[in-house]
Design a protein around this motif. Structure first.
Motif, PDB file in Angstrom:
ATOM      1  N   LEU A 228      -3.439  15.090  24.427  1.00 12.03           N
ATOM      2  CA  LEU A 228      -2.043  14.976  24.867  1.00 12.03           C
ATOM      3  C   LEU A 228      -1.953  14.675  26.359  1.00 12.03           C
ATOM      4  O   LEU A 228      -1.098  13.901  26.798  1.00 12.03           O
ATOM      5  N   GLY A 229      -2.820  15.311  27.139  1.00 14.40           N
ATOM      6  CA  GLY A 229      -2.852  15.053  28.575  1.00 14.40           C
ATOM      7  C   GLY A 229      -3.203  13.611  28.890  1.00 14.40           C
ATOM      8  O   GLY A 229      -2.599  12.978  29.760  1.00 14.40           O
ATOM      9  N   LYS A 230      -4.177  13.052  28.169  1.00 18.66           N
ATOM     10  CA  LYS A 230      -4.577  11.653  28.390  1.00 18.66           C
ATOM     11  C   LYS A 230      -3.474  10.688  27.962  1.00 18.66           C
ATOM     12  O   LYS A 230      -3.222   9.687  28.632  1.00 18.66           O
TER      13      LYS A 230
ATOM     14  N   PHE B 294       0.571   7.917  40.447  1.00 18.35           N
ATOM     15  CA  PHE B 294      -0.313   8.872  41.109  1.00 18.35           C
ATOM     16  C   PHE B 294      -0.555  10.095  40.228  1.00 18.35           C
ATOM     17  O   PHE B 294      -1.695  10.558  40.078  1.00 18.35           O
ATOM     18  N   VAL B 295       0.516  10.608  39.624  1.00 19.87           N
ATOM     19  CA  VAL B 295       0.376  11.766  38.736  1.00 19.87           C
ATOM     20  C   VAL B 295      -0.457  11.378  37.507  1.00 19.87           C
ATOM     21  O   VAL B 295      -1.295  12.164  37.039  1.00 19.87           O
ATOM     22  N   GLY B 296      -0.274  10.168  36.991  1.00 20.02           N
ATOM     23  CA  GLY B 296      -1.067   9.705  35.860  1.00 20.02           C
ATOM     24  C   GLY B 296      -2.548   9.630  36.190  1.00 20.02           C
ATOM     25  O   GLY B 296      -3.401  10.042  35.402  1.00 20.02           O
ATOM     26  N   ILE B 297      -2.880   9.136  37.378  1.00 20.60           N
ATOM     27  CA  ILE B 297      -4.282   9.091  37.806  1.00 20.60           C
ATOM     28  C   ILE B 297      -4.840  10.505  37.955  1.00 20.60           C
ATOM     29  O   ILE B 297      -5.974  10.784  37.553  1.00 20.60           O
ATOM     30  N   MET B 298      -4.034  11.402  38.526  1.00 23.54           N
ATOM     31  CA  MET B 298      -4.485  12.781  38.678  1.00 23.54           C
ATOM     32  C   MET B 298      -4.719  13.452  37.318  1.00 23.54           C
ATOM     33  O   MET B 298      -5.661  14.222  37.156  1.00 23.54           O
ATOM     34  N   LEU B 299      -3.869  13.149  36.345  1.00 20.52           N
ATOM     35  CA  LEU B 299      -4.052  13.725  35.013  1.00 20.52           C
ATOM     36  C   LEU B 299      -5.332  13.214  34.357  1.00 20.52           C
ATOM     37  O   LEU B 299      -6.001  13.946  33.614  1.00 20.52           O
TER      38      LEU B 299
ATOM     39  N   PHE C  60      -3.145  18.868  33.097  1.00 25.98           N
ATOM     40  CA  PHE C  60      -2.016  18.659  32.193  1.00 25.98           C
ATOM     41  C   PHE C  60      -1.363  19.981  31.828  1.00 25.98           C
ATOM     42  O   PHE C  60      -0.145  20.125  31.908  1.00 25.98           O
ATOM     43  N   LEU C  61      -2.165  20.962  31.450  1.00 22.99           N
ATOM     44  CA  LEU C  61      -1.618  22.253  31.062  1.00 22.99           C
ATOM     45  C   LEU C  61      -0.994  22.975  32.256  1.00 22.99           C
ATOM     46  O   LEU C  61       0.059  23.602  32.126  1.00 22.99           O
TER      47      LEU C  61
END
Length: 187
Positions: free
Chosen positions: A38-40, A78-83, A90-91
């Motif tokens: 889910l995080g990915k 940026f948040v997507g790259i960090m995730l 993610f959690l």
């Protein structure tokens, strides 16, 4: 004009209720092994959103709103790259967002109950006030979760908080919906 804006408010509250219920029930059903996936997926969605915002900016007239949308898109990227890069983010981010959402919605509910529902003479406005205060407590419970070590328990607490938020906003429609005041005398 008033009823158009009220109608938009009711539609946005209904959409919020649908999204919160769907998200809450989905998180109740998610197994623990599915959480990293889910995080990915969420990271990929944020990266696609960033690319779309950049392409929209390139084709735009370069007004101030387009710069604001570009900045929001770059932040999403940026948040997507960090995730993608940081395991467990993610959690942690979901925990933070779901903890803040009920607190903010509850604070708005308290404001709405005290300034609008009470002054409009609605019966039972205090129920809305109590539910909004409980919503703030649910949001605080997400931050003080005693089962924070177990990812599945964190997901269950998050799902319960989102579902309760949806229920409170479903009940809040009682105080948002316009009503006829039949107590007025004929003049």
């Amino acid at each position: 004009m008033l009823f158009k804006s009220l109608d938009r408010l009711i539609r946005s509250v209904l959409m919020l209720i649908i999204v919160l219920i769907f998200t809450g029930l989905t998180l109740f059903l998610v197994p623990e092994s599915f959480i990293p996936f889910l995080g990915k997926v969420f990271a990929f969605v944020l990266l696609v959103e960033a690319v779309v915002r950049i392409l929209e900016f390139i084709g735009s007239r370069k007004a101030l709103i387009h710069y604001i949308r570009l900045i929001l898109g770059l932040l999403a990227g940026f948040v997507g790259i960090m995730l993608f890069a940081v395991d467990g983010m993610f959690l942690a981010a979901l925990n933070l967002l779901v903890g803040l959402l009920p607190i903010l919605l509850g604070a708005y509910g308290v404001y709405h109950a005290l300034l609008f529902a009470k002054r409009s003479g609605r019966k039972g406005w205090w129920v809305y006030l109590i539910l909004s205060c409980l919503l703030i407590l649910f949001g605080a419970f997400v931050f003080m979760n005693p089962w924070a070590d177990d990812p599945l328990s964190v997901m269950r607490v998050i799902a319960g908080t989102l579902t309760y938020s949806a229920v409170v906003y479903g009940i809040s429609l009682i105080w948002i919906w316009p009503f006829q005041n039949n107590n007025r005398g004929d003049s």
